[in-house]
Scaffold this motif. Structure first.
Motif, PDB file in Angstrom:
ATOM      1  N   SER A 114      -1.927  -4.740  28.473  1.00 19.81           N
ATOM      2  CA  SER A 114      -0.929  -3.421  27.655  1.00 19.81           C
ATOM      3  C   SER A 114      -0.387  -3.180  28.193  1.00 19.81           C
ATOM      4  O   SER A 114       0.185  -3.021  29.867  1.00 19.81           O
ATOM      5  CB  SER A 114      -1.503  -2.439  27.159  1.00 19.81           C
ATOM      6  N   ILE A 115       1.302  -2.752  27.284  1.00 18.58           N
ATOM      7  CA  ILE A 115       2.222  -1.788  27.992  1.00 18.58           C
ATOM      8  C   ILE A 115       3.264  -0.549  27.244  1.00 18.58           C
ATOM      9  O   ILE A 115       2.656  -0.795  26.160  1.00 18.58           O
ATOM     10  CB  ILE A 115       3.446  -3.040  28.060  1.00 18.58           C
ATOM     11  N   LEU A 116       3.205   0.350  28.353  1.00 16.31           N
ATOM     12  CA  LEU A 116       3.256   1.491  27.688  1.00 16.31           C
ATOM     13  C   LEU A 116       4.633   1.670  28.113  1.00 16.31           C
ATOM     14  O   LEU A 116       5.882   1.040  29.318  1.00 16.31           O
ATOM     15  CB  LEU A 116       2.763   2.634  28.919  1.00 16.31           C
ATOM     16  N   ILE A 117       5.372   2.077  27.509  1.00 15.13           N
ATOM     17  CA  ILE A 117       6.390   2.364  26.586  1.00 15.13           C
ATOM     18  C   ILE A 117       7.322   3.671  26.238  1.00 15.13           C
ATOM     19  O   ILE A 117       6.091   4.580  25.612  1.00 15.13           O
ATOM     20  CB  ILE A 117       8.196   1.389  26.477  1.00 15.13           C
ATOM     21  N   PRO A 118       8.030   4.079  26.197  1.00 12.30           N
ATOM     22  CA  PRO A 118       8.378   5.755  26.608  1.00 12.30           C
ATOM     23  C   PRO A 118       8.264   5.802  24.741  1.00 12.30           C
ATOM     24  O   PRO A 118       9.081   5.414  24.176  1.00 12.30           O
ATOM     25  CB  PRO A 118       9.809   6.017  26.873  1.00 12.30           C
ATOM     26  N   ASP A 128       5.415  11.688  24.443  1.00 14.91           N
ATOM     27  CA  ASP A 128       5.524  10.389  23.433  1.00 14.91           C
ATOM     28  C   ASP A 128       5.401   8.815  24.106  1.00 14.91           C
ATOM     29  O   ASP A 128       6.562   8.339  24.697  1.00 14.91           O
ATOM     30  CB  ASP A 128       6.780  10.821  22.667  1.00 14.91           C
ATOM     31  N   VAL A 129       4.632   8.063  23.610  1.00 16.80           N
ATOM     32  CA  VAL A 129       4.224   6.766  24.399  1.00 16.80           C
ATOM     33  C   VAL A 129       4.131   5.642  23.537  1.00 16.80           C
ATOM     34  O   VAL A 129       3.380   6.469  22.186  1.00 16.80           O
ATOM     35  CB  VAL A 129       3.328   7.198  25.168  1.00 16.80           C
ATOM     36  N   HIS A 136       0.110  -1.391  19.217  1.00 15.43           N
ATOM     37  CA  HIS A 136      -1.180  -1.568  19.218  1.00 15.43           C
ATOM     38  C   HIS A 136      -1.830   0.193  19.024  1.00 15.43           C
ATOM     39  O   HIS A 136      -2.272   0.609  18.597  1.00 15.43           O
ATOM     40  CB  HIS A 136      -1.640  -1.472  20.796  1.00 15.43           C
ATOM     41  N   GLN A 137      -0.896   1.124  19.520  1.00 12.09           N
ATOM     42  CA  GLN A 137      -1.008   2.342  19.748  1.00 12.09           C
ATOM     43  C   GLN A 137       0.621   3.538  19.929  1.00 12.09           C
ATOM     44  O   GLN A 137       1.635   2.916  20.340  1.00 12.09           O
ATOM     45  CB  GLN A 137      -2.190   2.856  20.714  1.00 12.09           C
ATOM     46  N   VAL A 138       0.643   4.745  19.060  1.00  8.56           N
ATOM     47  CA  VAL A 138       1.569   5.916  19.105  1.00  8.56           C
ATOM     48  C   VAL A 138       1.011   6.836  19.501  1.00  8.56           C
ATOM     49  O   VAL A 138      -0.605   7.390  18.986  1.00  8.56           O
ATOM     50  CB  VAL A 138       2.427   5.659  18.501  1.00  8.56           C
ATOM     51  N   ILE A 139       1.456   7.382  20.634  1.00  5.58           N
ATOM     52  CA  ILE A 139       1.182   9.090  21.076  1.00  5.58           C
ATOM     53  C   ILE A 139       2.470   9.271  20.578  1.00  5.58           C
ATOM     54  O   ILE A 139       3.249   9.276  21.202  1.00  5.58           O
ATOM     55  CB  ILE A 139       0.368   9.065  22.634  1.00  5.58           C
ATOM     56  N   ARG A 140       2.116  10.810  20.523  1.00  4.36           N
ATOM     57  CA  ARG A 140       3.514  11.568  20.182  1.00  4.36           C
ATOM     58  C   ARG A 140       3.103  13.459  20.157  1.00  4.36           C
ATOM     59  O   ARG A 140       1.854  13.274  20.004  1.00  4.36           O
ATOM     60  CB  ARG A 140       3.868  11.642  18.793  1.00  4.36           C
ATOM     61  N   ASN A 141       3.337  13.433  20.860  1.00  6.64           N
ATOM     62  CA  ASN A 141       3.350  14.869  21.563  1.00  6.64           C
ATOM     63  C   ASN A 141       1.830  15.565  22.424  1.00  6.64           C
ATOM     64  O   ASN A 141       1.391  15.877  22.260  1.00  6.64           O
ATOM     65  CB  ASN A 141       3.188  16.438  20.501  1.00  6.64           C
ATOM     66  N   GLY A 142       1.378  13.797  22.819  1.00  7.63           N
ATOM     67  CA  GLY A 142       0.213  14.263  22.969  1.00  7.63           C
ATOM     68  C   GLY A 142      -0.951  13.825  22.529  1.00  7.63           C
ATOM     69  O   GLY A 142      -2.458  13.290  23.142  1.00  7.63           O
ATOM     70  N   GLN A 143      -0.740  13.505  21.304  1.00  9.44           N
ATOM     71  CA  GLN A 143      -1.632  12.827  20.253  1.00  9.44           C
ATOM     72  C   GLN A 143      -0.937  11.773  19.589  1.00  9.44           C
ATOM     73  O   GLN A 143      -0.192  11.103  19.193  1.00  9.44           O
ATOM     74  CB  GLN A 143      -1.848  14.227  18.777  1.00  9.44           C
ATOM     75  N   VAL A 144      -2.820  11.076  19.288  1.00 14.73           N
ATOM     76  CA  VAL A 144      -2.576   9.416  19.116  1.00 14.73           C
ATOM     77  C   VAL A 144      -2.808   9.724  17.784  1.00 14.73           C
ATOM     78  O   VAL A 144      -3.642   9.906  17.438  1.00 14.73           O
ATOM     79  CB  VAL A 144      -3.848   8.724  19.583  1.00 14.73           C
ATOM     80  N   LEU A 145      -1.199   9.137  17.622  1.00 13.78           N
ATOM     81  CA  LEU A 145      -0.964   9.135  15.878  1.00 13.78           C
ATOM     82  C   LEU A 145      -2.696   7.940  15.209  1.00 13.78           C
ATOM     83  O   LEU A 145      -2.586   6.769  15.886  1.00 13.78           O
ATOM     84  CB  LEU A 145       0.176   8.497  16.123  1.00 13.78           C
TER      85      LEU A 145
END
Length: 402
Positions: free
Chosen positions: A59-63, A382-383, A393-402
């Motif tokens: 996996s790759i994490l980007i802002p 925000d990730v 694969h996944q989005v995290i906004r304000n620390g919460q997994v959407l």
């Protein structure tokens, strides 16, 4: 939804032009607690208090992606906003990886633009969007594109004041044509109000274009507002302006030159519809990625199938994913910013450069460079989690997994 207040993710990190292959990202509540190498994270005294949040191998994490030009999605037209539709559209866009965006207006009757600004201001104040972008009404009839020519006009200081008031100070950028009488006074007024001028939808000569961008940069520099960009932007370079010609270079040549000189940032709709991959690669290689901003210009059909839609007062037909007016003119995009990012990489641009143009660079243009757009300690969590093929694969906004 992940309700844990603390967790760590181990994957490749890409942020600010850098890549950490064996990386770690620790999140606490809505903030990034750590971003760096896995080995460095494991030496932290409280690392064992952050349970691992599993992601697929490779996996790759980007802002979280930042879109400065977005007219809607999922049937919602930000120029004709209805609360429920806008909420659904923003939820869709956030889940698609665009965690920060400006909601874009189009040229319409003044009362309609003011009404839209009032409604969108509510979403800005609630933290759902980062502000408003006004695409018009001070644009060129000759290069109006999907902008309704009936409502185009010369800059009007009174209307700007009304728009600022209706948006409750949430107007962040405005597109203008520099050949319109009063454009310099417009730039002065916008900058004084904390709004970034964005040159576009113009039929101006190269000289008029260059002079306007230089004037806008001087005004922004003189404003001296902390965190405020010192350079104007160009609304979707190539689109809404005449093609570059060897005897009549026009605005395209001037915009490229001014960006290369550090006087402007250039928006690119790199969706393989508005621009060819070769054109996208040319711009990046000519002026460098630090002056390029990737945008979607997405409209209400984004996330939906082909059919009939609207863009402000205009009726739009979407066929094979291309949004066009009855005369064949392009009328916004149907790709998300993540899809634009993938197209940019497919065009031959390094992922690290492309990510900057969709994260930290646009963040700096709207005064959010210390809040979003980077994977750094203290920044908003925000990730976007991608697989090796850059699929979501996944989005995290304000620390919460959407």
């Amino acid at each position: 939804m992940n309700t844990a207040s603390r967790y760590a993710i181990f994957a490749t990190l890409i942020s600010d032009g850098q890549k950490i292959s064996d990386g770690a990202l620790a999140i606490e509540d809505d903030r990034i607690r750590f971003a760096g190498s896995r080995d460095d994270w494991l030496t932290q005294s409280d690392a064992d208090q952050f349970p691992e949040h599993p992601v697929p191998l490779g996996s790759i994490l980007i802002p979280g992606l930042i879109d400065l030009h977005n007219h809607g999605a999922l049937g919602a037209d930000f120029a004709n906003p209805e609360h429920g539709q806008v909420s659904d559209a923003l939820d869709y866009l956030h889940r698609a990886g665009t965690t920060t965006l400006l909601a874009s207006l189009v040229t319409a009757e003044p009362a309609e633009m003011l009404r839209a600004a009032e409604i969108l201001a509510e979403f800005a104040e609630a933290g759902k969007i980062a502000g408003i972008h006004a695409e018009g009404p001070f644009l060129s009839e000759a290069r109006c594109g999907a902008q309704d020519p009936r409502f185009l006009r010369d800059p009007d200081p009174e209307f700007i004041d009304e728009l600022i008031s209706a948006s409750r100070g949430q107007l962040r950028t405005m597109t203008y044509a520099p050949e319109r009488p009063g454009s310099e006074e417009l730039i002065e007024q916008l900058v004084a109000l904390g709004v970034v001028p964005s040159l576009g939808h113009t039929n101006a000569s190269a000289q008029v274009t260059a002079t306007s961008l230089q004037f806008a940069r001087e005004q922004l520099q003189n404003a001296g507002v902390d965190g405020f960009t010192e350079k104007p932007t160009v609304t979707h370079l190539f689109n809404g302006m005449p093609s570059l010609h060897h005897r009549e270079p026009g605005p395209v040549a001037a915009c490229l030159e001014e960006a290369a000189r550090g006087n402007a940032y250039l928006e690119l709709i790199a969706d393989d519809v508005h621009l060819s991959p070769e054109t996208v690669r040319l711009v990046f290689n000519l002026i460098g990625g630090h002056r390029v901003v990737l945008v979607s210009d997405s409209m209400s059909a984004t996330g939906l199938s082909d059919g009939q839609y609207t863009l402000g007062p205009a009726k739009v037909t979407v066929s094979d994913g291309q949004a066009r007016l009855a005369d064949g003119s392009l009328a916004g995009g149907t790709a998300t910013l993540l899809e634009v990012l993938r197209c940019t990489v497919s065009a031959g641009i390094a992922l690290t450069r492309a990510v900057e143009s969709a994260t930290s660079i646009p963040a700096s243009l709207i005064g959010l460079a210390d809040e979003v757009g980077s994977l750094h300690y203290g920044f908003c969590a925000d990730v976007v989690v991608l697989d090796a093929q850059l699929e979501l694969h996944q989005v995290i906004r304000n620390g919460q997994v959407l």
